[in-house]
Structure formats: structure tokens, C-alpha cells
Design an enzyme around this catalytic site. Sequence first.
Site, PDB file in Angstrom:
ATOM      1  N   ASP A  90      20.972 -20.000 -19.369  1.00 31.54           N
ATOM      2  CA  ASP A  90      19.582 -20.338 -19.704  1.00 31.54           C
ATOM      3  C   ASP A  90      19.061 -21.396 -18.722  1.00 31.54           C
ATOM      4  O   ASP A  90      19.796 -21.915 -17.880  1.00 31.54           O
ATOM      5  CB  ASP A  90      19.451 -20.764 -21.165  1.00 31.54           C
ATOM      6  CG  ASP A  90      20.163 -22.066 -21.480  1.00 31.54           C
ATOM      7  OD1 ASP A  90      20.440 -22.851 -20.547  1.00 31.54           O
ATOM      8  OD2 ASP A  90      20.451 -22.297 -22.661  1.00 31.54           O
ATOM      9  N   SER A  91      17.756 -21.694 -18.847  1.00 32.93           N
ATOM     10  CA  SER A  91      17.121 -22.531 -17.822  1.00 32.93           C
ATOM     11  C   SER A  91      17.682 -23.964 -17.821  1.00 32.93           C
ATOM     12  O   SER A  91      17.839 -24.562 -16.759  1.00 32.93           O
ATOM     13  CB  SER A  91      15.607 -22.551 -18.027  1.00 32.93           C
ATOM     14  OG  SER A  91      15.295 -23.084 -19.289  1.00 32.93           O
TER      15      SER A  91
END
Lengths: 82, 412
Positions: A40-41
Site C-alpha cells: 500500500d501507499s
Amino acid sequence: MAKSEAEILEGLAAIVAEETGLDAAEVQSAKSFTDDLDIDSLSMMTIVTLAEEEFDVRIPDEDVKDLVTVGDAVKYIEGAQS
Amino acid sequence: MTAVVVTGLGATTPLGGDVPSTWEGALAGKSGVRTLENDWAEKYDMPVNFAGQLAVQPSEVLSRPETKRMDPSAQMAIVATREAWADAGSPEVDPERLGSIVSSGIGGVWTLLSAWDTVKEKGANRVLPLTVPMLMPNSPTAYVSLEIGARAGAHAPVSACASGAEAIGMAYEMIRSGRADVVVAGGTEAAIHPLPISAFAAMQALSKRNDDPAGASRPYDTSRDGFVLGEGSGVLVLESEEHAKARGARIYGRVLGVGMTSDSHHIAAPDPEGAGQTKAMQYALENADVAVKDVCHVNAHATSTPVGDMIEARGIRGVLGSHADQVLISATKSMTGHLLGGAGALESVFTILALDKRTAPPTINVDNPDPELELDLVRGTPRPLPAEGQLAAINNSFGFGGHNVALVFASN
């Protein structure tokens, strides 16, 4: 001293493995961070921050979106070293 | 009105890495307090060099990425939650009817201060992106909600050393008000760090018995000289009786009531009259609809401070009156140290087990009881609670800021 592409891949794979729990051997150049490695970011930003420190480079936030695959990141770091 | 039962217990404490080892250690009268194995005392000239340190580090049971993503306070809460949830039979619960209320008194102090070190030593660009979700005091309850899939609400009431008890009181109310069928509730604390130790020592709140760590936490003893910092987590699975029975769950005991008051007296010192503490106990008994004569056990807050212990003791005597002679008092911080935001939760685990096993755990290190103590303190070894009938007990927790929480539990 600047690191070779293979050394960068090895170092980056170790960071990704530590952060995600993936086997370092799975972190290959053709793999996409999001689609293949399910990163994920926030984890991606963590990996970038740790990589900046490991390889003594600066990776501006606006460039991170261009780092789609592991290979993209390796090439970026290789270029940023010199 | 909905009845609330306890169907799962979890803990990681200075006495053990789970509930069975912690309870066994408590019954054996063991101390979990040890000298710190580091150079802090020398390096920082700290007046205190011991604490109630975890028996099993979270890194021994969690994966490497988990320990990197969570502050130690959240790691401990997750360890305790996994045990409690499995203990409850890993129930299938509608996510919209499942909540988490897990508190910390201090928050992610390790994360906060190490990130500040990073800023100073390496610059702002080296601060890791997960720093905020690790240091925020709601991080443990948020991770618990992720762990169990809770969508009815995730809360983290903060009231210093009453936080864990307040979490359980709020979880009880959350189920009674119909917002949830199941709530994972508890507290956690990971504050054995040079700064909190120095700060508590600056308040003259900590024992300085550096030459005898295991004997330092001595509630009600005439030579008590302050509390001993501890770390860890306690978690309970609270459930509506209807929900628990429908799935055939094993029931440890019941949460019958909660009483909460605030002193409005002083930011850190307790009201010498203990009026707020007394009212919290009275309200809890009223809320529980339990008569004084039905109380058989109190797990006291009793942190081993010269002033605080006797204020509470007089309050208990005042609430229970002459029936206090029939009530067994345990001060388990003598063994675990003071888990701050984790204390009320761990002591709720102890209270539920005491009722379920009909055994009051001991208070250790009480060589010379305070002559003013007019309570039947369980000293040295466990003592049996009445063998017949439903039993009720009180668990007290009080926090800096004048927060008073009393919980009333009953055997099933």
C-alpha cells in the site's frame, strides 16, 4: 561508492522483505509494487524512506508514483547515485 | 436490560506471556519486577533502575512486519487480543455489532520519541510514514478493530491509570445500550522508557528501592515508598448474554456494573477524603444492583504509594462498613507493578478469574501492614472465596487527573 544494479536489487529486496514479510526472493525486477507485491501507499513511502537512507539518495515524493515495478526503483536509485 | 458476560480473556504481563502463566505466577506470589538490563540509570543518571518488564516480548510471538508497524503498546494489545479472541472461540460476529475499546494511558511514547531522535539526527525526510498511526493513543484499539473486523465503533478512553477500567466500563455500556453484541475491551501500556520513568520519578511517585526490585511494590506495607512501573496488556471479550448463549460460549463471569466519578480536586494528588473514589464504588454497586453484603472480594487499585493506598483503604471500609471483615482484598500490583493504562484491564482479568476459580490472589511484600489498615488483606498466599453461591467483586482503578472507576463483576 556507487552500487551496481544487482547490489541495489539485493538491498531493496531486503528492505521490502523486512517491511512486508515477503520472501526477498519474490522481490524481482519485473514485479509491480502494488499489483504483484500488494504494497500500500504508506508501506511504499516507508520503503522509499528506508531506501533513501540505505543508498544515500534522494527520491522526491512526486517521483515515487513513477516507480511502478521493482526494476523502476532499482534504475531510479542507480541513476540518482551518480 | 441486556446482561453482559465475559467469554474470553487475554494478557501479556510481567508474570507471563498469556493468561494461564500470568494467573499461575500470581497464585504463586511471584514478582515480575526486575532490574532494567540496560545502561539507562548510568547514562541518564536515573533515580530508578527497575520495572515490571514483560515476561515474553511481543517480537517473540508477532511477525517482523507486525512489530515494525505497531508501537509496542499496540503490539501488546494485539498479543492479548489474539489470546482473548481465541479463548472466546473466535466467534462469528456481525461486524456492525462488534466493537473494540482498548485504552492506553500514555500512548505511543517509544514511537514518538524515537521519531524525534530521527528528526534531530537525520532530518525530517527520514521520519517514517507510519509514525503517526503508531504514536496516536487510539492506535491499539484501531489495530484491534482491524484484527477482529469490528465496525460498531473503536474507542480509546484516556484517563491515565484508570484507562483500562474505563474501557471495560464503556464496553459494558456499549453492549447495554444496544450498540454492539460483542466488544473486545481492555488496556495496554508500553512506557518503560527513560522519559516516563524520569518524569514519574520527578513527581516522587516511584519506588526507589533499586537494591530490591522484587520487594519494591509493597501496597499497604509501612515501608512502601511509591509505585513500580510495569508494562503489558489485559483484554476481555465482553458479550451480551443472549449472544453468548446462542452460540454456546463458555462464560467466565459477568460485568454487573460500573461507577465513574472525577475528583475535581488536584491534577495529580488524590482527594485526601477519597470522596470521588467512594462514590465510584457506591455508584458501581447501585448500577450493578448488588448489596454490600454480597461483595466477597476487592481487587484494589493499591499502587504502593504512601498516601494513595490508605485513602482507598478507608474508602473501601467506608463503602463496605462492618461487612468489610468478610471481604478479601488483593493488591496484585505487588506482583506485576503498575501497568498504568493496562492496570484496570489486567486487574479485571484477575478479578474475573478470582471469582471463576473462587480464589483470591495474594498481595506480596506486605511484611508490616499499615497499622491503620482495617481490611482483610490476602497476604503471601492465595485464599479461597466462598465455595457456594454467586460471588460479586469490585475492581478499583484511579488515575492522575482525578479519574475514579469502579467495576463490579460476578461469577456466572
